[in-house]
Design an enzyme around this catalytic site. Sequence first.
Site, PDB file in Angstrom:
ATOM      1  CB  ALA A 112      -7.093 -12.154  -8.245  1.00  8.41           C
ATOM      2  N   GLY A 114      -6.374 -15.103  -4.391  1.00 12.16           N
ATOM      3  CA  GLY A 114      -5.377 -16.126  -4.148  1.00 12.16           C
ATOM      4  C   GLY A 114      -5.754 -17.194  -3.140  1.00 12.16           C
ATOM      5  CG  ASP A 178     -13.949 -19.196  -7.475  1.00 18.20           C
ATOM      6  OD1 ASP A 178     -15.042 -19.767  -7.310  1.00 18.20           O
ATOM      7  OD2 ASP A 178     -13.620 -18.174  -6.852  1.00 18.20           O
ATOM      8  CB  CYS A 231     -19.346 -16.945  -4.516  1.00 19.01           C
ATOM      9  SG  CYS A 231     -18.992 -15.472  -5.489  1.00 19.01           S
TER      10      CYS A 231
END
Length: 460
Positions: A112, A114, A178, A231
């Site tokens: 999510a 996406g 991720d 990130c």
Amino acid sequence: MSEIKLPEAFVKRMINYLGEEEFFAFEKSLEKEPRVSIRINPFKGIIHEADRTAVPWNNEGYFLAERPSFTLDPLFHAGCYYVQESSSMFIAHILKYIQAPKDGIFLDLAAAPGGKSTLLSSFIGKDGFLVANEVIKTRANILKENIIKWGLGNTMVTQNDPEHFRELEGFFDLVLVDAPCSGEGLFRKDQEARNEWSEDNVNLCALRQQRIMDQAGALVKGGGYLIYSTCTFNEKENEDMIRFICSEYAYEPVRIPIDPTWKITETATETEDGTFYGYRFYPHHVEGEGFFVSVFKRPEDSYIQEPKKIKDFKHSHIKAANKQESQRLISDLGLDERSTFYSLQDSFFWTNAKYQTHFEFLSRFLNIRYFGVELGKFNKEQFIPNHEFAVSILPKKGFTAHELNLDQALTFLRKEDMVVDDIPEGWVLVTYQNIPMGWIKNLGNRINNNYPKEWRIRMR
């Protein structure tokens, strides 16, 4: 943008990484407005021309000169493009270089909202199969919506903890993680990320990442690839995770070529299995936010799990369509003969027959939130189409299409009453710039707007 106050411990660490002079440039970059970037859906055509420049590491990515009102662009709601941070689009360059198999089985383990899943979906196109997983229910709903709008039908959306994948060791050609992280790379655009940052949170994130990777590392089949990204900037969540992965599993390093003009920073991490490479995106160097990614290859002689064919498919909710239902769907809707159909609560779903065995095998272990393309249901002799079918790239034989202008398209997206002239009675596919938007039904004396209530827009 107002001046950004950074956490003191973060500043000290970044000065240690970059040096005082370069840290000053880094800090100044966080005061600038980030450039808006989008990635187009190659299966729905190029979006309308705009003032834009290409993202250098992704052929489908573009920077926009300014941020438009995406909410008031019907093409955004139709899945023609995804608003994605440009650094994340580097995944496409990785896939191209490693020649990931387009007919492979891919997994996005923490998917999510996406962005990376739609990128993977575009890469495999009509040839492969993607599992897009999200553990948090509310985020899984957002993921499902974005996968539906993207419309390729090559994806299963699941809501599972990484531990639930335990039985799928050696099953996937490519696994992307991720990882949930401390979000240092989002400091420019997210005040909350700065407020929540602490060394304790960094340590907590690293422990969470280890738990995820302890499961994810086993899921890649021999010869397959693992992509790990965050990130954030700190080594604890990046290079230390490379060391952790290599301490738990046998992997080979993969070095990705980068153009010097891109100004991506390559890092090298020494392990007992060799030098592994990471790619850092600093906002004072690139047109993008903070990002880190590393690529690992599973040795060719590692375990490979092939899906076991199930003679009689049984599932607590999903049922295989019978031959008569399948033939009717193929005939009435103009779908490919190489299609497999399932029903859930009387609604029929399309999947690529090539991956029937994989889908049925995976359904034994995973909590499925969506899969393929939901088509609709039969009510006696009439077929009642679903919105998911409308925004998919599947053919829609037997339905009249009617082109809307911008005002009409926005009225449709607001789920307001519509007046449309010169259309036949029954179901009509409405389009904008020839892109399917959804269904209306002409009842003769009035028109029903069948846009999903939970997706309607409220902006004027």
